[in-house]
Design an enzyme around this catalytic site. Structure first.
Site, PDB file in Angstrom:
ATOM      1  N   GLY A   1      -8.296  -3.059   6.542  1.00 55.74           N
ATOM      2  CA  GLY A   1      -7.405  -2.087   7.149  1.00 55.74           C
ATOM      3  C   GLY A   1      -7.781  -0.662   6.772  1.00 55.74           C
ATOM      4  N   ARG A   2      -8.207  -0.489   5.515  1.00 54.85           N
ATOM      5  CA  ARG A   2      -8.521   0.859   5.039  1.00 54.85           C
ATOM      6  C   ARG A   2      -9.724   1.461   5.746  1.00 54.85           C
ATOM      7  NH1 ARG A   2      -7.446  -1.427  -0.621  1.00 54.85           N
ATOM      8  NH2 ARG A   2      -5.197  -1.136  -0.662  1.00 54.85           N
TER       9      ARG A   2
ATOM     10  N   PHE B   1       0.016   5.539   3.132  1.00 50.44           N
ATOM     11  CA  PHE B   1       0.107   4.086   3.399  1.00 50.44           C
ATOM     12  C   PHE B   1      -1.224   3.348   3.245  1.00 50.44           C
ATOM     13  CE2 PHE B   1       0.559   4.434   8.391  1.00 50.44           C
ATOM     14  CZ  PHE B   1      -0.721   4.902   8.489  1.00 50.44           C
ATOM     15  N   GLU B   2      -1.103   2.038   3.271  1.00 47.99           N
ATOM     16  CA  GLU B   2      -2.227   1.131   2.981  1.00 47.99           C
ATOM     17  C   GLU B   2      -2.841   1.430   1.612  1.00 47.99           C
ATOM     18  OE1 GLU B   2      -4.774  -0.191   6.084  1.00 47.99           O
ATOM     19  OE2 GLU B   2      -3.332   0.252   7.651  1.00 47.99           O
ATOM     20  N   GLY B   3      -1.973   1.684   0.651  1.00 48.07           N
ATOM     21  CA  GLY B   3      -2.417   2.033  -0.702  1.00 48.07           C
ATOM     22  C   GLY B   3      -2.431   3.534  -0.845  1.00 48.07           C
TER      23      GLY B   3
END
Lengths: 264, 570
Positions: free
Chosen positions: B265-266, B386-388
Site C-alpha cells: 500500500g505504501r 495514514f498507512e503508518g
C-alpha cells in the site's frame, strides 16, 4: 456491412511544442502522442452503428511510423475489430494525395461500404485524405458531418455543418467516404476489459512493397507539396487596449461590439 | 505485485537497505534500474489515456471537495473503465497490472485496491478469490482495510477487536470497533484484523468481513480536512458471526499480513503523491510563466526559480525511489519493506513541500478556493499520517536496519566468545571489518557524468553503516528508546536511498541512450545529490553531536507547564 475508420496519431495538445532546427515542423523529442481528436468521433460513429447491428465489422487504419501502432491499439481497445498499419520509412513527408493512394492500395479487396475519418488532423489541419480517397475510389464523399443515418443498405444520409449554423442534408450512395466534425457524438473511452481484449485482436502491418507501390511515386521524396516553414503569424496591428475605470471600459466595449458586429 | 514465499525457517530474503545498514552495498539489486514490463506498460498507458480523457470530462475534484460527496456517476464511470480491477489478477476479471499507481485523484480506488482487497489477493484461498475478486474487480464490491482502532493507531498490535471461535455454530464471533476506515461507508468487504486464540496463545488473525453479516455496521461520515470525497467512518462489529471460510490465510499470522499489505500500500501511496506533485509542478510553472510583476514573468525571479528547482529535484528523486521499489517488489525474491517505507516518507513529504511552494508561487491566489492549490494542500496532508505515520515508519526503518547489523555484530562477538555487551572491546575490529567490506563495493559501471555524485553516495553509504554501528554499540538494546538517533539514521537512509535511486535511473539512461539524451536525468541527479549528501552528512554528524538533552528539557518544560506557560509572556 464492413466499415473502415481512418485514424492518425498526432501530438497531444498539452505537449511542449518547439520548432525543429530546420523550422519546418515541431521538435518531436519531448512530445506525447495520442489519437487525433476528430478521429475519435469517426470511430464512435461506426461503433454506434455496430452496436445497433447495422455494421458488422469496424476496421481501423493508420499510416505512420512504429509509434503510431498505439493509436490502433486505442481503437481496438475502444471496440474496433481489427486494424491495418501502413508503415514504411519512405512515407515520411509524403503529401496527402500520395497517402490517399497508399490507403486505397491498402484496402483493396476489403470491400468497405462505409469509410469514415475525422474532418481533419489536429496537427496539420489538411482535411484532404477523406475527399481524395473518395475521388481515387470514384465514390461520393461528404465532409464535416454533424449527423449520420444509414437509410438502408445502399444509402447514407449525412447532415453537413454549414456556415451560420445551418445544416446541409445530403444522401450518398454507398460505398461512400464521410469525414466528421467533433461533437457529432460522445466518444466512449476504452475500458480495461476492452484493453485486455484488444491484445488478441489483429494488427496487420504492411509496407509499400506489399502494396506494389513505388516510393519514387508516393514517398516523401516525391512529394509535390512540401512544407517551407512553420511560424507564428505576425502580430496583428489592430489590437487596442482600452484603459480607464472598469465601468467606462465596459461601456466602451459594449459600444464597439455593437457597432462592429451588431450582436448586442 | 508478486509475493515472495516467505516460508518459516527459510533463509531471510535479501534486502538492499538492510544490507546497506550492514555495510554492504548490494548494487546488483538496484543496478540496472528496473524497467517496466513492456506489455504492462502499454496496458497501463492505454488505461491512463482513457482515464485522463474521461476524468477531464467527468471528474471535478473541486466539486467533490465542496460537496464532500463522491458522485454516483463518477463511481459508475470508474467501474465502467475498469479502474476498480487494475491490480486484480486477470483470471478474476482484473488486469493484473503489477503497479498500482495514479490513484491520487481517486482515493476510493487506492483504498479499494491498494489495501482493501489486497489481503484477499495475497493470502486468500482459491475459493475466497473466486468468491470475492470478480465483484471487487468489477467495482460492485468495494473493499476497505480495517486495522486502526480508537486506542490502537501506530501501536497496531495492541488492537482489541476479538474473534472467539464458537465450535457449536462453527463461526468466529467477532466484537470490537475500528476507526478511520477509508471507504467505510461504501465498502461491502472489510479486511479486519482481530485477536484470536491460536494454540492457547493470544494472536492476531485476519478475516474477510462482509457488510451483510449480522452485527456489522458503520458510523457517520467523518468531516475531514481533505480528501472530502472519500468515505471515512467507524466500523462496528457486534457479535458478528464470521463464517470459518472467511478466515484469511493462517490463523495467528494476521499482524504479519497487516504489515505486508501496508508494504504494498505504501508504494502505491507514494506513487500517488508523486502524481500529485507533478500536477502541482505543472500548475506552478504555468502560473509563474504567465504571472507578470515588475514587467517580467515571475518565473524569472530567483526565489521562484529556487522553489521550482527544489520541486523538480525532489519529485524526480521521489519518482526514482517509487519505481526502484516497485521493481524490487516485482522481483518477488527480496524484502522491500524498508524501501517501501522510505518511499512513502520521502514522497509524502516531498509532495507537501511541492504543494506548499506552489501555493506560495501563486501568492494570494494560492489561498483562494477558486484555484486548486488549497485543495491539494489539504488533500495531501493525510499522506504523512495514514498507512503508518512517517514517525512510526522512521522508527521501523532504523530498527529494521540496525537489527541485522546487531545480528552481524553478535556473530563477530560469538566468534571471539564474547557476549554482545562487551562489543565495545571489539569495536576497532568490527569497524575495520565493515569499512573493508564497503570500500570494495562501489556502484558498478557508473558513467563519467555521474562519477562524482556516485562517489559521494558510496562514501555516505559507508558512513551510514559506521554511524549506525557506533550508535548500536553506544546504546545496545536501549537504541529502541532513542528516537532522536533513530530519526537521524532514518533521514540519512532516506536521502541515501533516494540518491542511489536517482543514480541508478540516470546511469541506466546514459548507458542505453547516451549522455545527451540523459542530460535532464544527469542535471536532476547531480542537483539532488549535491543537496542530499550534505543533508546526510549533517544527520550523521548529529547522531553524536547534538543538543538532544536540551530538546528533552524544553519539551519537559512545556509538559510541566501544560503548554507555553503564562510566565513566559513578557
Amino acid at each position: 456491412m464492413k466499415s473502415l475508420v481512418l485514424v492518425k496519431q498526432v501530438p497531444s495538445a498539452d505537449s511542449p511544442f518547439r520548432l525543429n532546427s530546420s523550422g519546418t515542423w515541431i521538435e518531436e523529442g519531448n512530445l506525447t502522442f495520442g489519437l487525433n481528436d476528430y478521429d475519435r468521433y469517426a470511430l464512435e460513429a461506426l461503433l454506434k452503428l455496430k452496436d445497433a447491428g447495422k455494421v458488422a465489422e469496424v476496421v481501423a487504419l493508420t499510416v505512420g511510423p512504429e509509434r503510431a501502432a498505439t493509436v490502433l491499439r486505442t481503437c481496438l481497445a475502444t471496440g474496433a475489430d481489427r486494424a491495418i498499419h501502413v508503415k514504411d520509412a519512405a512515407l515520411e513527408g509524403s503529401d496527402p494525395l500520395s497517402l490517399a493512394k497508399v490507403i486505397k492500395a491498402a484496402i483493396q479487396g476489403e470491400g468497405f461500404s462505409l469509410i469514415m475519418a475525422g474532418l481533419q488532423a489536429d496537427d496539420d489541419n489538411y482535411g484532404q485524405i477523406g475527399p481524395l480517397l473518395a475521388r481515387l475510389l470514384d465514390r461520393p464523399s461528404a465532409t464535416a458531418a454533424m449527423g449520420l443515418e444509414l437509410r438502408d443498405g445502399t444509402t447514407v444520409r449525412v447532415e453537413r455543418e454549414m456556415e451560420n449554423n445551418r445544416l446541409l442534408v445530403v444522401d450518398l450512395t454507398l460505398p461512400a467516404v464521410i469525414t466528421v466534425q467533433t461533437g457529432i457524438n460522445e466518444p466512449r473511452y476504452a475500458s480495461l476489459k476492452g484493453i485486455m481484449a484488444a491484445k488478441k485482436k489483429e494488427i496487420r502491418t504492411v509496407a509499400l512493397k506489399d502494396l506494389g507501390l513505388d516510393a519514387a511515386e508516393v514517398g516523401g521524396r516525391a512529394a509535390r507539396l512540401r512544407t517551407v516553414r512553420l511560424a507564428s503569424p505576425p502580430k496583428g496591428k489592430g489590437a487596442e487596449i482600452l484603459k480607464g475605470p472598469a465601468d467606462e471600459i465596459a461601456r466602451e466595449l459594449v459600444k464597439r461590439i455593437r457597432e462592429k458586429t451588431g450582436v448586442i | 505485485m508478486a509475493r515472495p514465499a516467505a516460508a518459516a525457517g527459510a533463509a531471510p530474503l535479501r534486502s538492499f537497505m538492510k544490507s546497506l545498514f550492514n555495510g554492504h552495498l548490494e548494487a546488483d539489486l538496484v543496478f540496472p534500474y528496473p524497467r517496466q514490463d513492456a506489455e504492462a506498460k502499454e496496458t497501463l498507458g492505454l488505461l491512463l489515456e482513457s482515464f485522463r480523457g474521461w476524468a477531464r470530462q467527468n471528474l471535478d475534484g473541486g466539486a467533490i471537495d465542496r460537496s464532500g460527496q463522491f458522485p454516483a456517476h463518477v463511481v459508475k464511470g470508474l467501474k465502467e473503465l475498469g479502474m476498480m480491477g487494475m491490480t486484480i489478477p486477470e483470471e478474476y476479471g482484473g488486469a493484473g497490472l503489477p503497479i498500482t499507481s495514479y490513484c491520487a485523484t481517486a482515493t476510493i480506488v487506492g483504498a479499494h485496491l491498494g489495501i482493501g482487497s489486497k489481503g484477499v489477493v495475497l493470502y486468500g484461498s482459491a475459493e475466497q478469490k473466486k468468491r470475492f475478486l470478480p465483484a471487487v474487480a468489477r467495482g460492485d464490491l468495494l473493499a476497505a482495510y480495517a486495522l486502526t482502532e480508537p486506542t490502537s493507531g501506530s501501536d497496531a498490535a495492541s488492537l482489541k477487536t476479538r474473534a472467539v471461535w464458537d465450535a457449536a455454530r462453527q463461526v468466529w464471533v467477532m466484537s470490537g470497533g475500528k476507526r478511520y476506515i477509508t471507504n467505510g461507508g461504501v465498502a461491502g468487504l472489510f479486511t479486519v484484523f482481530a485477536r484470536t486464540e491460536v494454540d492457547g496463545k493470544d494472536r492476531i488473525s485476519a478475516f474477510i468481513v462482509t457488510r451483510d453479516l449480522p452485527g456489522v455496521s458503520t458510523g457517520k461520515e467523518e468531516e475531514k480536512l481533505g480528501l472530502k470525497g472519500s468515505s471515512t467512518t467507524d466500523l462496528y462489529l457486534e457479535k458478528v458471526p464470521v463464517p470459518k471460510e472467511n478466515l484469511l490465510g493462517e490463523p495467528g499470522r494476521g499482524f504479519k499480513y497487516a504489515m505486508e499489505i501496508l508494504n504494498d500500500g505504501r508504494v502505491s501511496l507514494a506513487a500517488g503523491t508523486v502524481g500529485g506533485a507533478k500536477e502541482m509542478i505543472d500548475q506552478a510553472v504555468k502560473y509563474a510563466r504567465e504571472r507578470r510583476q515588475f514587467e517580467r514573468p515571475i518565473a524569472e525571479f530567483e526565489m521562484i526559480r529556487g522553489k521550482i528547482a527544489e520541486m523538480m529535484t525532489g519529485t524526480y528523486a521521489a519518482e526514482s525511489m517509487v519505481y526502484l521499489t516497485t521493481g524490487l517488489a516485482e522481483r518477488g525474491d527480496v524484502d522491500y519493506s524498508i524501501e517501501s517505507a522510505l518511499s512513502k516518507i520521502f514522497s509524502s513529504e516531498n509532495a507537501w513541500r511541492v504543494i506548499n511552494h506552489a501555493v506560495q508561487i501563486a501568492g494570494g491566489n494560492g489561498f483562494i478556493k477558486e484555484y486548486p492549490y488549497e485543495r491539494y494542500l489539504r488533500d495531501c496532508r493525510i499522506n504523512m499520517i495514514f498507512e503508518g505515520t512517517n514517525e512510526i515508519l522512521r522508527l521501523f526503518v532504523t530498527l529494521a536496519g540496525v537489527h541485522t547489523l546487531g545480528e552481524e555484530l553478535k556473530k563477530v562477538g560469538r566468534a571471539l566468545k564474547d557476549p554482545i555487551s562487551q562489543i565495545g572491546v571489539l569495536s576497532e575490529f568490527a569497524v575495520k571489518k565493515i569499512r573493508q567490506a564497503v570500500s570494495d563495493e562501489q556502484l558498478p559501471d557508473i558513467q563519467p557524468p555521474l562519477a562524482k555524485t556516485a562517489a559521494r553516495a558510496a562514501h555516505y553509504a559507508e558512513a551510514l553503516s559506521v554511524t549506525a554501528e557506533k550508535a548500536l554499540r553506544a546504546h545496545g538494546k536501549g537504541i529502541v528508546e532513542r528516537e532522536f538517533v533513530q530519526e537521524r539514521l532514518a533521514e540519512a537512509a532516506g536521502d541515501l536511498y533516494a540518491l542511489i535511486a536517482c543514480l541508478a535511473r540516470a546511469n541506466d539512461r546514459i548507458r542505453k541512450e547516451g549522455a545527451e539524451a540523459a542530460r535532464r536525468d544527469i542535471l536532476l541527479t547531480r542537483t539532488f545529490g549535491n543537496a542530499a549528501w550534505r543533508r546526510i552528512r549533517r544527520w550523521l554528524y548529529q547522531v553524536e553531536k547534538n543538543q538532544d538533552d536540551n530538546l528533552a528539557k524544553v519539551s519537559d518544560l512545556a509538559y510541566e507547564q501544560g503548554g507555553y506557560g503564562a510566565d513566559l509572556v513578557p
